[in-house]
Scaffold this motif. Structure first.
Motif, PDB file in Angstrom:
ATOM      1  N   ILE A   1      28.465  12.204   0.850  1.00 10.03           N
ATOM      2  CA  ILE A   1      27.494  12.961   1.842  1.00 10.03           C
ATOM      3  C   ILE A   1      26.178  12.423   2.164  1.00 10.03           C
ATOM      4  N   THR A   2      25.870  11.817   0.861  1.00 12.34           N
ATOM      5  CA  THR A   2      24.462  11.247   1.161  1.00 12.34           C
ATOM      6  C   THR A   2      24.456   9.859   0.446  1.00 12.34           C
ATOM      7  N   ASN A   3      23.721   8.922   1.106  1.00 12.45           N
ATOM      8  CA  ASN A   3      23.540   7.422   0.846  1.00 12.45           C
ATOM      9  C   ASN A   3      22.068   7.269   0.679  1.00 12.45           C
ATOM     10  N   ILE A   4      21.657   6.364  -0.009  1.00 11.92           N
ATOM     11  CA  ILE A   4      20.413   5.531   0.055  1.00 11.92           C
ATOM     12  C   ILE A   4      20.477   4.239   0.887  1.00 11.92           C
ATOM     13  N   ILE A   5      19.586   4.328   2.069  1.00 16.50           N
ATOM     14  CA  ILE A   5      19.722   3.315   2.823  1.00 16.50           C
ATOM     15  C   ILE A   5      18.195   2.276   2.811  1.00 16.50           C
ATOM     16  N   VAL A   6      18.354   0.933   3.291  1.00 17.50           N
ATOM     17  CA  VAL A   6      16.844   0.181   3.295  1.00 17.50           C
ATOM     18  C   VAL A   6      17.019  -0.627   4.460  1.00 17.50           C
ATOM     19  N   ARG A   7      15.733  -0.838   5.079  1.00 14.86           N
ATOM     20  CA  ARG A   7      15.835  -1.714   6.078  1.00 14.86           C
ATOM     21  C   ARG A   7      15.922  -3.289   5.417  1.00 14.86           C
ATOM     22  N   GLN A   8      16.820  -4.387   5.976  1.00 17.34           N
ATOM     23  CA  GLN A   8      17.263  -5.301   5.164  1.00 17.34           C
ATOM     24  C   GLN A   8      15.966  -6.120   4.940  1.00 17.34           C
ATOM     25  N   GLU A   9      14.907  -6.403   6.051  1.00 13.73           N
ATOM     26  CA  GLU A   9      13.845  -6.979   5.911  1.00 13.73           C
ATOM     27  C   GLU A   9      13.054  -6.742   4.679  1.00 13.73           C
ATOM     28  N   PHE A  10      12.828  -5.058   4.682  1.00 11.95           N
ATOM     29  CA  PHE A  10      12.195  -4.579   3.523  1.00 11.95           C
ATOM     30  C   PHE A  10      12.583  -4.820   2.248  1.00 11.95           C
ATOM     31  N   LEU A  11      14.013  -4.846   2.197  1.00 12.96           N
ATOM     32  CA  LEU A  11      14.752  -5.165   0.961  1.00 12.96           C
ATOM     33  C   LEU A  11      14.297  -6.664   0.445  1.00 12.96           C
ATOM     34  N   GLN A  12      14.199  -7.637   1.581  1.00 14.92           N
ATOM     35  CA  GLN A  12      13.909  -8.957   1.174  1.00 14.92           C
ATOM     36  C   GLN A  12      12.585  -9.337   0.911  1.00 14.92           C
ATOM     37  N   LYS A  13      11.672  -8.364   1.340  1.00  8.33           N
ATOM     38  CA  LYS A  13      10.510  -8.799   1.245  1.00  8.33           C
ATOM     39  C   LYS A  13       9.786  -7.985   0.127  1.00  8.33           C
ATOM     40  N   HIS A  14      10.339  -6.710  -0.195  1.00 10.86           N
ATOM     41  CA  HIS A  14       9.580  -6.006  -1.359  1.00 10.86           C
ATOM     42  C   HIS A  14      10.852  -5.446  -2.410  1.00 10.86           C
TER      43      HIS A  14
ATOM     44  N   ASP B   1       0.848  -1.406  -0.079  1.00 10.45           N
ATOM     45  CA  ASP B   1       0.142   0.001  -0.097  1.00 10.45           C
ATOM     46  C   ASP B   1       0.617   1.168   0.035  1.00 10.45           C
ATOM     47  N   THR B   2       1.758   1.147   0.901  1.00  9.99           N
ATOM     48  CA  THR B   2       2.640   2.355   1.038  1.00  9.99           C
ATOM     49  C   THR B   2       4.103   2.030   1.069  1.00  9.99           C
ATOM     50  N   VAL B   3       5.073   3.154   0.822  1.00  8.67           N
ATOM     51  CA  VAL B   3       6.543   2.921   1.229  1.00  8.67           C
ATOM     52  C   VAL B   3       6.871   4.083   1.829  1.00  8.67           C
ATOM     53  N   LYS B   4       7.494   4.225   2.992  1.00  8.15           N
ATOM     54  CA  LYS B   4       7.872   5.177   3.810  1.00  8.15           C
ATOM     55  C   LYS B   4       9.165   5.694   3.582  1.00  8.15           C
ATOM     56  N   ILE B   5       9.270   6.918   3.090  1.00  5.06           N
ATOM     57  CA  ILE B   5      10.800   7.251   2.828  1.00  5.06           C
ATOM     58  C   ILE B   5      11.185   8.307   3.628  1.00  5.06           C
ATOM     59  N   GLY B   6      12.443   8.324   4.202  1.00  8.92           N
ATOM     60  CA  GLY B   6      12.912   9.500   4.897  1.00  8.92           C
ATOM     61  C   GLY B   6      13.950  10.258   4.149  1.00  8.92           C
ATOM     62  N   TYR B   7      13.897  11.684   4.571  1.00 11.02           N
ATOM     63  CA  TYR B   7      15.138  12.296   4.177  1.00 11.02           C
ATOM     64  C   TYR B   7      15.147  13.686   5.122  1.00 11.02           C
ATOM     65  N   PHE B   8      16.338  14.456   4.774  1.00  8.35           N
ATOM     66  CA  PHE B   8      16.420  15.460   5.565  1.00  8.35           C
ATOM     67  C   PHE B   8      15.952  16.847   4.633  1.00  8.35           C
ATOM     68  N   GLY B   9      16.007  18.128   5.411  1.00 12.13           N
ATOM     69  CA  GLY B   9      15.368  19.069   4.432  1.00 12.13           C
ATOM     70  C   GLY B   9      16.806  19.897   4.330  1.00 12.13           C
TER      71      GLY B   9
ATOM     72  N   ILE C   1      12.990   3.056   3.820  1.00 14.65           N
ATOM     73  CA  ILE C   1      13.985   3.537   2.740  1.00 14.65           C
ATOM     74  C   ILE C   1      14.307   4.697   3.285  1.00 14.65           C
ATOM     75  N   GLY C   2      15.531   5.273   3.228  1.00 12.97           N
ATOM     76  CA  GLY C   2      15.970   6.802   3.713  1.00 12.97           C
ATOM     77  C   GLY C   2      17.235   7.251   3.076  1.00 12.97           C
ATOM     78  N   TRP C   3      17.336   8.511   2.587  1.00 10.42           N
ATOM     79  CA  TRP C   3      18.612   9.382   2.321  1.00 10.42           C
ATOM     80  C   TRP C   3      19.136   9.669   3.688  1.00 10.42           C
ATOM     81  N   ILE C   4      20.372   9.349   3.440  1.00 11.53           N
ATOM     82  CA  ILE C   4      21.235   9.663   5.101  1.00 11.53           C
ATOM     83  C   ILE C   4      22.744   9.808   4.777  1.00 11.53           C
ATOM     84  N   GLY C   5      23.343  10.478   5.838  1.00 10.93           N
ATOM     85  CA  GLY C   5      24.941  10.738   5.957  1.00 10.93           C
ATOM     86  C   GLY C   5      25.572   9.483   6.078  1.00 10.93           C
TER      87      GLY C   5
END
Length: 367
Positions: free
Chosen positions: A243-256, A50-58, A105-109
């Motif tokens: 300075i910025t990577n893309i990361i994901v929860r391992q469980e989420f990567l495996q399932k989706h 239904d949804t994918v929750k994505i994090g990032y900074f301003g 999933i997130g954009w992060i340092g």
């Protein structure tokens, strides 16, 4: 105090910070939706999600996420799987949200990614792509600091204990031969951990003498009369560092995996569009920042800030390993085993399909 005890105190402080942040304001503020990224008629959900929750900074260093959200690139690739954005101030709190499942999933340092990976014994996240290089500067009050050696004895802000800029500044200070306690920030130079939102006011009030910060905070300080004393990119080979990577929860990567691939495809599309349309991309990023903060960045801040950032799909993995060494040197991290922190197979699949060169994990990929 023994070094091992000081290290435990430092790591405990890093772990506590996101909890304090979360107690105050939740995992992250939801980005406002003005209808720019509506689900297309007839679109289908990917992986039945239904949804994918994505994090990032301003921050403009998260310009891929900002532009991709504003232009609807992410929603387009995700079909009827709706994007649910969340905005953070610094990496440790985003890692906490990832661990709890509040984001997928997130954009992060790099430093929070390293800490999150090592503290979970390599079980909670994977870096799946790059996003940006550069965009970090040491800005100072020119009346108080006229040269690099004048930084000694002054009060310099970083965004948060253990975040990417905090580690970078502590490492640079150590290279000058200065001693600083990593936990308290006290020493030959005083490190003041300050939210990027309040750092310009602190600088204007004179409570700090400078700051090692990402864009657009650095250019905001310049607009307040500050001077760029050092651009961090000059400290790196070819002036490139992650300075910025893309990361994901391992469980989420495996399932989706198809959802992850769709997000990466949108990221590649966004970076290509940014580099082909720098002025329009800059305005798109600023438009989303205005929606999230209620105030757009003025040209004197936006223009120099945007120029200092390079947007790239390459995670620049070798520089992440160097940044981990900096955290060890600063006393914030025991020597980590980063093998397995990257899984670049989904990104390289996307890049090949787009006719783009693949990227390398510097020997730190999954086996």
């Amino acid at each position: 105090m023994p070094a091992s005890s000081a290290l435990r105190r430092s790591l405990a402080a890093i772990a506590a910070l996101p909890l304090l942040t979360l107690a105050a304001c939740g995992y992250g503020s939801e980005a406002k939706d003005d209808g720019a990224a509506k689900v297309a008629a007839g679109a289908k959900k990917i992986d039945g999600l239904d949804t994918v929750k994505i994090g990032y900074f301003g921050n403009l260093t998260h310009g891929t996420a900002l532009v991709g959200m504003e232009k609807g690139f992410f929603q387009k690739e995700l079909g009827a799987t709706e994007v649910e954005p969340a905005v953070f101030n610094a990496g440790p709190s985003e890692i906490e949200a990832l661990n709890s499942g509040s984001i997928d999933i997130g954009w992060i340092g790099p430093s929070p990614a390293i800490n999150g990976y090592t503290k979970s014994a390599g079980k909670n996240l994977r870096i799946i792509g790059g996003s940006a290089s550069g965009g970090v500067k040491l800005v100072v009050n020119p009346d108080k600091i006229k040269s690099l050696k004048d930084v000694k004895g002054k009060r310099i802000a970083t965004p948060q204990l253990g975040n990417t800029q905090d580690v970078a500044f502590l490492n640079w200070a150590a290279d000058q031969g200065w001693k600083v306690d990593p936990q308290s920030g006290k020493g030959d130079v005083t490190v003041v951990r300050s939210d990027n939102k309040v750092t310009p006011d602190a600088f204007k009030a004179g409570s700090i003498d400078g700051a090692w910060v990402p864009e657009p905070t650095a250019s905001k300080l310049v607009a307040e009369g500050g001077k760029v004393l050092l651009d961090e990119s000059t400290l790196w080979p070819d002036k490139k560092f992650v300075i910025t990577n893309i990361i994901v929860r391992q469980e989420f990567l495996q399932k989706h995996p198809k959802v992850v691939e769709a997000v990466l495809k949108a990221s590649v599309t966004t970076n290509k569009w940014i580099n082909a349309n720098p002025d329009a991309a800059k305005e798109a990023a600023n438009k989303l920042l205005e929606k999230e903060t209620g105030k757009a960045l003025p040209a004197e801040v936006l223009d120099p800030a945007w120029k200092s950032i390079r947007f790239t799909d390459d995670p620049l993995a070798s520089t992440l390993n160097t940044e981990a060494e900096h955290a060890v040197k600063a006393g914030l991290l025991e020597k980590p085993d980063l093998k397995g922190i990257y899984d670049l197979a989904p990104l390289n699949k996307v890049l090949k399909a787009e006719g783009e060169p693949t990227v390398d994990d510097a020997g730190l990929g999954v086996k």
